[in-house]
Design a protein around this motif. Structure first.
Motif, PDB file in Angstrom:
ATOM      1  N   ARG A   6       2.292   7.310   3.609  1.00  0.00           N
ATOM      2  CA  ARG A   6       2.457   6.828   2.233  1.00  0.00           C
ATOM      3  C   ARG A   6       3.802   7.231   1.649  1.00  0.00           C
ATOM      4  O   ARG A   6       4.462   6.421   0.994  1.00  0.00           O
ATOM      5  CB  ARG A   6       1.293   7.304   1.365  1.00  0.00           C
ATOM      6  CG  ARG A   6       0.016   6.585   1.729  1.00  0.00           C
ATOM      7  CD  ARG A   6      -1.224   6.924   0.976  1.00  0.00           C
ATOM      8  NE  ARG A   6      -1.183   7.897  -0.066  1.00  0.00           N
ATOM      9  CZ  ARG A   6      -2.267   8.402  -0.655  1.00  0.00           C
ATOM     10  NH1 ARG A   6      -3.471   7.991  -0.272  1.00  0.00           N
ATOM     11  NH2 ARG A   6      -2.168   9.288  -1.607  1.00  0.00           N
ATOM     12  N   VAL A  14       6.566   5.071   3.222  1.00  0.00           N
ATOM     13  CA  VAL A  14       6.600   3.700   2.708  1.00  0.00           C
ATOM     14  C   VAL A  14       6.984   3.659   1.240  1.00  0.00           C
ATOM     15  O   VAL A  14       7.926   2.965   0.846  1.00  0.00           O
ATOM     16  CB  VAL A  14       5.237   2.994   2.933  1.00  0.00           C
ATOM     17  CG1 VAL A  14       5.189   1.643   2.208  1.00  0.00           C
ATOM     18  CG2 VAL A  14       4.984   2.801   4.421  1.00  0.00           C
ATOM     19  N   ARG A  34      -2.737   2.094  -2.629  1.00  0.00           N
ATOM     20  CA  ARG A  34      -1.976   2.819  -1.606  1.00  0.00           C
ATOM     21  C   ARG A  34      -2.099   2.116  -0.250  1.00  0.00           C
ATOM     22  O   ARG A  34      -2.312   2.738   0.777  1.00  0.00           O
ATOM     23  CB  ARG A  34      -2.410   4.272  -1.511  1.00  0.00           C
ATOM     24  CG  ARG A  34      -2.226   5.100  -2.775  1.00  0.00           C
ATOM     25  CD  ARG A  34      -0.756   5.258  -3.122  1.00  0.00           C
ATOM     26  NE  ARG A  34      -0.515   6.418  -3.977  1.00  0.00           N
ATOM     27  CZ  ARG A  34      -0.433   6.386  -5.301  1.00  0.00           C
ATOM     28  NH1 ARG A  34      -0.590   5.230  -5.939  1.00  0.00           N
ATOM     29  NH2 ARG A  34      -0.177   7.478  -5.985  1.00  0.00           N
ATOM     30  N   ALA A  75      -0.710   0.737   2.849  1.00  0.00           N
ATOM     31  CA  ALA A  75       0.546   1.025   3.552  1.00  0.00           C
ATOM     32  C   ALA A  75       0.428   0.744   5.040  1.00  0.00           C
ATOM     33  O   ALA A  75      -0.606   1.026   5.656  1.00  0.00           O
ATOM     34  CB  ALA A  75       0.944   2.481   3.332  1.00  0.00           C
TER      35      ALA A  75
END
Length: 150
Positions: free
Chosen positions: A24, A27, A79, A81
């Protein structure tokens, strides 16, 4: 082949937690050049789940599934990703389909709300989401709210 694992925060191993947070941050913070509070106190909330996608022992995709009232009045996902070197082969669609199945299993027939980066509107629309807001900036990135009604 991707192996999917669905786990609440308390069942993540320390290695899984590290891999999840690293993906996370890679990214959303590094790749998107967006310093923001990645650790937002939602990951460990009651009934929050993490869907992890592995190629062998390498985490390549993840998404967070949240019950009603944590981020939105409805169930939500966030979130989302995928590691940069695994994009473009349909893994995003697989990840979202797995996330939607997991939400249906955890919270049957509930609406799902998301705050999506605006450039991904067509991607989410392919999965039944409908735009519900004008564009707004979140951490200087254009976002929109979307909903999947059941």
């Amino acid at each position: 082949m991707i192996t999917w694992q669905l786990k609440p925060f308390t069942e993540l191993t320390t290695i899984q937690l590290y891999q999840l947070l690293k993906l996370r941050v890679d990214v959303f913070v590094v790749e998107q050049k967006c310093p923001y509070p990645e650790l937002d106190d939602k990951d460990h909330q009651k009934d929050v789940y993490h869907l992890l996608g592995y190629a062998g022992d390498k985490l390549i995709a993840c998404v967070r599934l949240l019950p009603k009232g944590v981020s939105y009045p409805s169930v939500s996902i966030g979130r989302v990703a995928i590691s940069a070197n695994h994009r473009g082969g349909g893994i995003g669609h697989q990840l979202l389909e797995e996330a939607l199945r997991a939400c249906q299993s955890l919270w049957p027939n509930e609406f799902i709300e998301i705050g999506a980066q605006e450039y991904l509107e067509a991607f989410y629309t392919q999965h039944g989401f409908v735009r519900t807001s004008d564009m707004y900036l979140e951490d200087d990135i254009p976002h929109i709210d979307m909903i999947l009604e059941k």
